[in-house]
Design a protein around this motif. Sequence first.
Motif, PDB file in Angstrom:
ATOM      1  N   GLY A 116       0.857  -1.285   0.073  1.00  0.00           N
ATOM      2  CA  GLY A 116      -0.687   0.123   0.213  1.00  0.00           C
ATOM      3  C   GLY A 116       0.982   0.931   0.301  1.00  0.00           C
ATOM      4  O   GLY A 116       1.676   1.694  -0.935  1.00  0.00           O
ATOM      5  N   VAL A 117       0.717   1.936   1.119  1.00  0.00           N
ATOM      6  CA  VAL A 117       1.275   3.299   1.261  1.00  0.00           C
ATOM      7  C   VAL A 117       2.829   3.339   2.485  1.00  0.00           C
ATOM      8  O   VAL A 117       1.868   2.418   3.546  1.00  0.00           O
ATOM      9  N   THR A 118       3.790   3.776   2.466  1.00  0.00           N
ATOM     10  CA  THR A 118       4.630   3.142   3.373  1.00  0.00           C
ATOM     11  C   THR A 118       5.565   4.850   2.989  1.00  0.00           C
ATOM     12  O   THR A 118       5.380   5.543   2.248  1.00  0.00           O
ATOM     13  N   GLY A 119       5.591   5.648   4.783  1.00  0.00           N
ATOM     14  CA  GLY A 119       5.836   6.967   4.676  1.00  0.00           C
ATOM     15  C   GLY A 119       6.792   6.880   6.425  1.00  0.00           C
ATOM     16  O   GLY A 119       7.021   6.012   6.812  1.00  0.00           O
ATOM     17  N   ILE A 140      13.392   3.802   4.346  1.00  0.00           N
ATOM     18  CA  ILE A 140      12.839   3.457   4.592  1.00  0.00           C
ATOM     19  C   ILE A 140      12.200   2.868   2.946  1.00  0.00           C
ATOM     20  O   ILE A 140      12.456   2.953   2.138  1.00  0.00           O
ATOM     21  N   LYS A 141      11.257   1.778   3.778  1.00  0.00           N
ATOM     22  CA  LYS A 141      11.407   1.162   1.849  1.00  0.00           C
ATOM     23  C   LYS A 141       9.824  -0.109   2.312  1.00  0.00           C
ATOM     24  O   LYS A 141       9.488  -0.183   3.186  1.00  0.00           O
ATOM     25  N   THR A 142       9.687  -0.946   0.907  1.00  0.00           N
ATOM     26  CA  THR A 142       9.296  -1.633   0.365  1.00  0.00           C
ATOM     27  C   THR A 142       9.953  -2.751   0.675  1.00  0.00           C
ATOM     28  O   THR A 142      10.883  -2.878  -0.286  1.00  0.00           O
ATOM     29  N   GLY A 152       7.013   7.637  -0.135  1.00  0.00           N
ATOM     30  CA  GLY A 152       8.575   8.250   0.317  1.00  0.00           C
ATOM     31  C   GLY A 152       9.383   8.753   1.789  1.00  0.00           C
ATOM     32  O   GLY A 152       8.092   8.401   2.482  1.00  0.00           O
ATOM     33  N   GLY A 153       9.476  10.149   1.927  1.00  0.00           N
ATOM     34  CA  GLY A 153      10.645  10.216   3.540  1.00  0.00           C
ATOM     35  C   GLY A 153       9.036  10.584   4.715  1.00  0.00           C
ATOM     36  O   GLY A 153       9.756  10.060   6.096  1.00  0.00           O
ATOM     37  N   ILE A 154       9.097  11.344   3.944  1.00  0.00           N
ATOM     38  CA  ILE A 154       8.047  11.538   5.105  1.00  0.00           C
ATOM     39  C   ILE A 154       6.616  11.074   5.257  1.00  0.00           C
ATOM     40  O   ILE A 154       5.541  11.170   6.473  1.00  0.00           O
ATOM     41  N   VAL A 170      16.881  11.463   4.147  1.00  0.00           N
ATOM     42  CA  VAL A 170      16.757   9.384   5.060  1.00  0.00           C
ATOM     43  C   VAL A 170      16.703   8.270   3.857  1.00  0.00           C
ATOM     44  O   VAL A 170      15.931   9.441   2.597  1.00  0.00           O
ATOM     45  N   GLU A 171      17.027   7.699   3.523  1.00  0.00           N
ATOM     46  CA  GLU A 171      17.041   7.199   2.189  1.00  0.00           C
ATOM     47  C   GLU A 171      15.937   6.229   2.120  1.00  0.00           C
ATOM     48  O   GLU A 171      14.940   5.435   2.936  1.00  0.00           O
ATOM     49  N   VAL A 172      15.652   6.563   0.654  1.00  0.00           N
ATOM     50  CA  VAL A 172      14.023   5.571   0.291  1.00  0.00           C
ATOM     51  C   VAL A 172      14.519   4.697  -0.778  1.00  0.00           C
ATOM     52  O   VAL A 172      14.715   4.839  -1.875  1.00  0.00           O
TER      53      VAL A 172
END
Length: 245
Positions: A116-119, A140-142, A152-154, A170-172
Amino acid sequence: RGLGDVYKRQISSGEYSISTAEELVKLSKMSNNSQIKGGRFVLANDIDMSAYSTGEGFEPIAKYGGFKGMVNGNGYVIRNLYINRPNEANVALIGGAHVEVRNLGLENVDITGGSGVTGGIVGQGQMNGLINCYVNGGSIKTATKYIHAQIGGIAGGLQYTNVDSCWTDVEVRGYRDVGGLIGNSKVTVKNSYALGDVYGAESVGGLIGVSSHTTLNCFAEGDVTASGYLSLIHISEPTRRVVIS
């Protein structure tokens, strides 16, 4: 009043302070049990989440959505937030938000989401504002190449709100709709920037992966690597390096 002293079955108004990792976990549990219908939640101290750094880690606040109210970091920082939920959809400190979030910092995050969505701070939000917030350090990763994931980072995906004076370093890493600040933006973003490196396949941007609204006085400086479509419009100078593999 501290949230740890609250024994109500449901919260719909009032102001509650959060001073410890245990109180933040309590907010998560109450929100995911549909016990939060409103109210203002204010950090009263820096919080170290290291004690919740194994297994699935921290359970996102409002991972099913529907969380209403306001979260005010009050200038304090949440450190060492670990979330490892590769099979869940709304992954972030706050998974799904109908709230205003302001004055909040996250430092040294390790967040893994799913399809879904990750932040960092918000997974997906139809919010009243994301103001003066940051995510600094970590990744932050899937977990896999989910075609429709937004990361996204935020924030992973935002709509019906505004973002002002926010930043990330942050690494995305994701697949599609990947941004250093926001993965998929349907909001106005002002006075914000992203410094971290971004990796993805399609719709990848140093600041925003995909945007349908205005971006004002923003920039990105991280390296961007994409194997497909690169959102060059969202990589403002001075970008260090862009790689299309």
